[in-house]
Design an enzyme around this catalytic site. Structure first.
Site, PDB file in Angstrom:
ATOM      1  N   ASP A 205      10.374  58.512 -43.651  1.00  0.00           N
ATOM      2  CA  ASP A 205      11.601  57.863 -44.121  1.00  0.00           C
ATOM      3  C   ASP A 205      12.828  58.739 -43.907  1.00  0.00           C
ATOM      4  O   ASP A 205      13.953  58.308 -44.157  1.00  0.00           O
ATOM      5  CB  ASP A 205      11.467  57.486 -45.602  1.00  0.00           C
ATOM      6  CG  ASP A 205      12.493  56.451 -46.044  1.00  0.00           C
ATOM      7  OD1 ASP A 205      12.874  55.610 -45.215  1.00  0.00           O
ATOM      8  OD2 ASP A 205      12.911  56.477 -47.215  1.00  0.00           O
ATOM      9  N   SER A 229      17.040  51.612 -47.166  1.00  0.00           N
ATOM     10  CA  SER A 229      15.849  51.069 -46.508  1.00  0.00           C
ATOM     11  C   SER A 229      15.512  49.719 -47.118  1.00  0.00           C
ATOM     12  O   SER A 229      15.523  49.557 -48.342  1.00  0.00           O
ATOM     13  CB  SER A 229      14.659  52.022 -46.684  1.00  0.00           C
ATOM     14  OG  SER A 229      14.957  53.309 -46.195  1.00  0.00           O
ATOM     15  N   GLN A 280      11.276  50.320 -39.123  1.00  0.00           N
ATOM     16  CA  GLN A 280      12.016  50.153 -40.368  1.00  0.00           C
ATOM     17  C   GLN A 280      13.270  49.338 -40.112  1.00  0.00           C
ATOM     18  O   GLN A 280      13.950  49.509 -39.089  1.00  0.00           O
ATOM     19  CB  GLN A 280      12.422  51.504 -40.977  1.00  0.00           C
ATOM     20  CG  GLN A 280      13.157  51.356 -42.306  1.00  0.00           C
ATOM     21  CD  GLN A 280      13.601  52.685 -42.903  1.00  0.00           C
ATOM     22  OE1 GLN A 280      14.778  53.025 -42.835  1.00  0.00           O
ATOM     23  NE2 GLN A 280      12.678  53.420 -43.493  1.00  0.00           N
TER      24      GLN A 280
END
Length: 289
Positions: A205, A229, A280
């Protein structure tokens, strides 16, 4: 703050409340909200605690629903969806004050032999020739904005070395890619593949969503863009030979639209083996002046 891999592992490891309920806490990585990689890694930890030792995660898919509060504990509830002959499926809900902040679906598989193919690792400078975030902080802390250098100055259990250092003060659009070497600090010799996948999910991430701003870097930056996110998917392909190795996170941006950026990443070990793939989508909303 966390300085070593053991610190990170201890943080991800949850306290068990019952067979399928676990609890964890949070530490900041420089944001006022819970780091997405943390809650994702902890959710994977919760799922793994309900799966047989012969099953290894091959994919996970998560949605970030609400910003997590750093000061409040997180409860992880595991749903035992299926236990099959080869595959196991788990669904995990992360909650604060009875509100869902994150959900994870994860699938686990017994080891099997099969066909082998992978794409090539990009040709990039070796990490020994590059500056780390700590090095960049020391060289820029006196003339870059404090908000930027503060993020670089924080202690982390991971060392990052970007292959290209972009100057945030230059107002020019950048290629829709980034390549970052990373390495876990002081990796325990007895680290399991299960725990390695948890810290790899945590690290995945980092660096990925900011790459979606590269095509718009002449206008967009952290100061005028709301970033968060939205969802995160990860596929684990191979077990690296050395968990303490350098890994290359190679990221590209297929699209930005509707205040969202879609990013994809491939994680290679230094010998060129493709360890994992990531996708993502995140919010990149323009802030009004």
């Amino acid at each position: 703050m966390m300085k070593t891999t053991n610190d990170l592992l201890n943080h991800i490891e949850l306290r068990q409340e019952s067979e399928t309920i676990f609890e964890g806490t949070s530490l900041t990585v420089g944001s006022k909200n819970v780091f997405g990689g943390q809650v994702m890694a902890q959710a994977l930890n919760a799922a793994y605690r309900t799966v047989g030792a012969d099953r290894i995660c091959h994919s996970l898919h998560g949605y970030f629903i609400l910003p997590g509060d750093l000061e409040k504990p997180i409860t992880f509830k595991v749903q035992l969806v299926r236990d099959g002959g080869s595959f196991t499926t788990r669904y995990v809900t992360a909650e604060q004050e009875n509100k869902s902040i994150f959900v994870l679906a994860a699938s686990f598989q017994v080891k099997e032999e099969g066909y082998e193919f992978q794409g090539d690792m990009p040709e990039v400078p070796h990490p020994d020739t590059l500056l780390s975030w700590e090095d960049i902080y020391q060289q820029t802390k006196d003339f870059l904005p404090a908000s930027f250098t503060h993020f670089l100055s924080l202690d982390r259990p991971i060392q990052f070395k970007p292959t290209v250092i972009n100057n945030p003060m230059e107002k020019k659009d950048l290629p829709p890619t980034s390549n970052v070497w990373f390495k876990f600090k002081e990796v325990p010799k007895d680290l399991s593949i299960q725990h390695f996948q948890e810290i790899l999910a945590y690290s995945s991430d980092y660096n990925i969503l900011p790459t979606s701003l590269h095509p718009h870097a002449s206008q967009a930056h952290f100061g005028n863009t709301m970033m968060a996110s939205l969802d995160h998917a990860m596929w684990f392909h191979r077990e690296p030979k050395d968990f303490s190795d350098w890994f290359l996170y190679s990221i590209d941006v297929p699209s930005t639209s509707n205040a969202r950026g879609l990013t994809r990443g491939r994680i290679f070990s230094s010998d060129g083996s493709l360890i994992a793939s990531v996708a993502q989508e995140g919010l990149i909303r323009k802030l009004e002046k």
